[in-house]
Design an enzyme around this catalytic site. Sequence first.
Site, PDB file in Angstrom:
ATOM      1  N   ARG A   1      -6.607  -5.938   8.320  1.00  0.00           N
ATOM      2  CA  ARG A   1      -6.481  -4.497   8.229  1.00  0.00           C
ATOM      3  C   ARG A   1      -5.194  -4.156   7.471  1.00  0.00           C
ATOM      4  O   ARG A   1      -4.258  -4.940   7.382  1.00  0.00           O
ATOM      5  CB  ARG A   1      -6.466  -3.849   9.606  1.00  0.00           C
ATOM      6  CG  ARG A   1      -5.264  -4.221  10.445  1.00  0.00           C
ATOM      7  CD  ARG A   1      -5.396  -3.760  11.916  1.00  0.00           C
ATOM      8  NE  ARG A   1      -5.901  -2.437  12.031  1.00  0.00           N
ATOM      9  CZ  ARG A   1      -7.148  -2.142  12.470  1.00  0.00           C
ATOM     10  NH1 ARG A   1      -7.948  -3.112  12.868  1.00  0.00           N
ATOM     11  NH2 ARG A   1      -7.567  -0.904  12.526  1.00  0.00           N
TER      12      ARG A   1
ATOM     13  N   ALA B   1      -5.592 -10.640   2.634  1.00  0.00           N
ATOM     14  CA  ALA B   1      -4.504 -10.082   3.441  1.00  0.00           C
ATOM     15  C   ALA B   1      -4.493  -8.560   3.396  1.00  0.00           C
ATOM     16  O   ALA B   1      -5.289  -7.936   2.683  1.00  0.00           O
ATOM     17  CB  ALA B   1      -3.181 -10.646   2.957  1.00  0.00           C
ATOM     18  N   HIS B   2      -3.567  -7.979   4.118  1.00  0.00           N
ATOM     19  CA  HIS B   2      -3.543  -6.514   4.252  1.00  0.00           C
ATOM     20  C   HIS B   2      -3.323  -5.830   2.913  1.00  0.00           C
ATOM     21  O   HIS B   2      -2.542  -6.260   2.101  1.00  0.00           O
ATOM     22  CB  HIS B   2      -2.508  -6.046   5.280  1.00  0.00           C
ATOM     23  CG  HIS B   2      -1.138  -6.580   5.169  1.00  0.00           C
ATOM     24  ND1 HIS B   2      -0.141  -6.218   6.046  1.00  0.00           N
ATOM     25  CD2 HIS B   2      -0.569  -7.443   4.308  1.00  0.00           C
ATOM     26  CE1 HIS B   2       0.961  -6.833   5.716  1.00  0.00           C
ATOM     27  NE2 HIS B   2       0.733  -7.581   4.682  1.00  0.00           N
ATOM     28  N   ASN B   3      -4.087  -4.749   2.762  1.00  0.00           N
ATOM     29  CA  ASN B   3      -3.951  -3.863   1.611  1.00  0.00           C
ATOM     30  C   ASN B   3      -4.388  -4.447   0.280  1.00  0.00           C
ATOM     31  O   ASN B   3      -4.082  -3.890  -0.773  1.00  0.00           O
ATOM     32  CB  ASN B   3      -2.510  -3.319   1.512  1.00  0.00           C
ATOM     33  CG  ASN B   3      -2.155  -2.525   2.753  1.00  0.00           C
ATOM     34  OD1 ASN B   3      -1.392  -2.966   3.601  1.00  0.00           O
ATOM     35  ND2 ASN B   3      -2.770  -1.364   2.884  1.00  0.00           N
TER      36      ASN B   3
ATOM     37  N   GLN C   1       0.001  -2.706  12.458  1.00  0.00           N
ATOM     38  CA  GLN C   1      -0.868  -2.541  11.288  1.00  0.00           C
ATOM     39  C   GLN C   1      -1.850  -1.438  11.616  1.00  0.00           C
ATOM     40  O   GLN C   1      -2.813  -1.651  12.351  1.00  0.00           O
ATOM     41  CB  GLN C   1      -1.552  -3.862  10.967  1.00  0.00           C
ATOM     42  CG  GLN C   1      -0.562  -5.011  10.753  1.00  0.00           C
ATOM     43  CD  GLN C   1       0.227  -4.894   9.458  1.00  0.00           C
ATOM     44  OE1 GLN C   1      -0.354  -4.847   8.381  1.00  0.00           O
ATOM     45  NE2 GLN C   1       1.558  -4.836   9.548  1.00  0.00           N
TER      46      GLN C   1
END
Lengths: 336, 336, 336
Positions: free
Chosen positions: C210, C231-233, C190
């Site tokens: 991240r 969560a990511h993004n 990530q």
Amino acid sequence: MNLAELARLLGATLDGDPEFVPARLASLGAARPSDLAFVMPKRAFTTAAGALIVATEHPSDPDRHLLRVGDVYAAYARVSAYFDSAPRRAPGVHPSAVVDPSATIGSGAYIGPGAVIEAGVTVGEGCVIESQCVVGADSSLGARSHLMARVTLYHGVRIGADCRVHSGAVIGADGFGFAPSADGWQKIHQIGGVVIGDDCEIGANSCIDRGALDDTRIGHGVKIDDQVMIAHNCVIGDRTAIAACVGMAGSTQLGADCTVGGAAGFAGHIAVCDKVHIGAMTLVAGDIDVPGAYAGGVQGARPMRAWKKNVARFNQLDALARRLIALEKRDNGTKE
Amino acid sequence: MNLAELARLLGATLDGDPEFVPARLASLGAARPSDLAFVMPKRAFTTAAGALIVATEHPSDPDRHLLRVGDVYAAYARVSAYFDSAPRRAPGVHPSAVVDPSATIGSGAYIGPGAVIEAGVTVGEGCVIESQCVVGADSSLGARSHLMARVTLYHGVRIGADCRVHSGAVIGADGFGFAPSADGWQKIHQIGGVVIGDDCEIGANSCIDRGALDDTRIGHGVKIDDQVMIAHNCVIGDRTAIAACVGMAGSTQLGADCTVGGAAGFAGHIAVCDKVHIGAMTLVAGDIDVPGAYAGGVQGARPMRAWKKNVARFNQLDALARRLIALEKRDNGTKE
Amino acid sequence: MNLAELARLLGATLDGDPEFVPARLASLGAARPSDLAFVMPKRAFTTAAGALIVATEHPSDPDRHLLRVGDVYAAYARVSAYFDSAPRRAPGVHPSAVVDPSATIGSGAYIGPGAVIEAGVTVGEGCVIESQCVVGADSSLGARSHLMARVTLYHGVRIGADCRVHSGAVIGADGFGFAPSADGWQKIHQIGGVVIGDDCEIGANSCIDRGALDDTRIGHGVKIDDQVMIAHNCVIGDRTAIAACVGMAGSTQLGADCTVGGAAGFAGHIAVCDKVHIGAMTLVAGDIDVPGAYAGGVQGARPMRAWKKNVARFNQLDALARRLIALEKRDNGTKE
């Protein structure tokens, strides 16, 4: 790494300049001409990326360097490691770490600032234990395992090789066991441990409790996201992946090669076989012994007014069903 | 401890060798001939255990030493403490701990590596404060309370005697209070505290927020599992037990002697009376003033296709109910 | 502060003694004659408070000092800061903190005991970094931001000015990204970061992962309660407020000025527009592009027996609906 080296790493066919060195690995939208991106097969896209990982059959593109591979997503996963800017730790023990003299620290291991390593601990070769981790007495970590900052392992926790545990995770806390008594709840001391296999990842602020008598057991290659709670004496099979916020009550047995959607729950003392896929926010209340996809609950957000009416009807549902059955009976009577 | 001593501790009748010293307390399945296990009444079992805790009426067994007791589970709970291998801490303050000179540390207390004890804190006699705990200004802990590694108490948190708080728990963080304004959310400073009674247990990574003005209050003998979130100004009665992943919104009042299943939620500003038992993943949205068992939501995982159809129907439920009612009316018309 | 000063601060009209100095800000029920409390408009109340913040039209009260304001709740929020007993930190770096020489620490900043500040970090002016926080390499904090004890920022996390992050929060841990392969799950490193705007609050034990490639992004003025998992993004718009225990799966886009009830979930890869209000425990499974209030799931606790019957019917719901439709058809046939 230039494209020739990346092509070798990925077993890719290079259609472009072997000397091109991508500055970054980036998403299609954010990529600049100096960057590498990837395109999933048959996906329309626009990008400024100078280099692309693409499927074998991707049409050639005079404006870009292409790395053609059989499995684009796997290739992306593989190269991602080379573009990771996470700090690398040089071997050694930070002077502020508190390491019990009876602990065994493998060669090449790193122990960060403020970390506490208690008596009888074994830290494998090449492990990285970041700042302020606490590793309780007699716990062990296999080679190359990596505890991010502020992980707690209680005593008697055994983690395999090549694992990665994220910040705030707590492994080996007491299972929730109390016996009712005239004076209130009497604590059942949790004297089992936790055993985790190789190549597992455990997310930030997740908890895996120690067993009451036997160990809580996590297989090999298990991937657990953030804020997952695994209660005492759960047993999880190899390569099962569990999304964030899932809770598993005590003694749940979950098979191998399963996937569990976010915030799902397991009622405890149940067994779920291999290759079961559970939808998000589902409460698994009983055994599942046939592989496949399962879900529960009522998903989907609706405008508040419509939803309220439906919920009100849900609370009349048995009565409504009985009225339907009565009507069917009368209708049958009419027909006869 | 030999069986004679265990029999004395438990008030058990010994049917076997008083000199036998169990090596471990173990589950029936894992027990070896050197071990002690327990058998719940009328439960079929096979075990290699050399000694068993059994119910009074259990048939005698020439191959095993039996400890006969009135309440097997309570006896198991009691002996579990003697087989607990958790490290015992000798009194003293680790040199790496940072203890404010104005703090009062009771006799026999242990303060572990890296722990921070701020100004005005009172740590009771015999307390154990494990590695890297942070105890904020003017907080207090009653005698023999035990903070496992990496617990945070904010300022002004009062914990009673004989409590146990697990790693990662955060007690006294700000309640979620903001006033809407033309410039966005304006913070409401949370100036109440948290008061926790005696003999409570709080699980790993759980949060109990401080009150907005009044204190958040947890009674005596309350047992809280991992990853539970208790918002500002909740009040929880004595001996209530709350399973993992439960969330209680602000100003929920939950009575004494209640149990709450995993991942249940409370909508806030509601009152639930004593002796209420809430099922897993239920959202309690209003007051409950009659003791008993309650549940909500839709539990149970179904094959994905069948479930999707039912969910689709749920979203038509009010319309379906109206159609049923219309049909009933027409049917009544036909009949008349 | 006396009432004259408070009146000036709030733009209030004082109806009472300007020299009165409230001892505490308190709730109506707990207030003593020496205290200040507040009364929401048109609310019946009894209180012993000596001074009250009230609405402009509140009747005069010979027994109490009144501060009349246009917006009582906003005035309460404002004065709450002056009654906050949280410890103030004098600028400086505690000798037990581990600060990399390449880090930049702004003037007036405080770095508490045991805190770890890695290479390349920038800490803004007047920041407070409490005990045992870990700030990873190349991360940054804007002016006056405040990390409570035991916060973890991974590397490459950028936090704006005037933010407050509560204990146990983990920002920048790896998103949950793995590619399936013949050997099990292959990690996708990530390599994105996390960017958080100004004036945000993040609750205890919350996680913001991240990004996989791009950054996870949180706008300005966003308020996030405890145990929230982002969560990511994910991308969250300005001034959105998220209650405790909410989970957002990867790449959820949530607009500005939204509110999300406790323990709600977002399925990931969906977009929710501005000014959407989601009920507690709702699973948002698809896009929402019309502002307004939405909910899902089945809320409300019912007596266990009645609930079980309704759940059983839910699992027959599609079949019941088909039977209803069949009956309607037959009824129509009868009528014709």
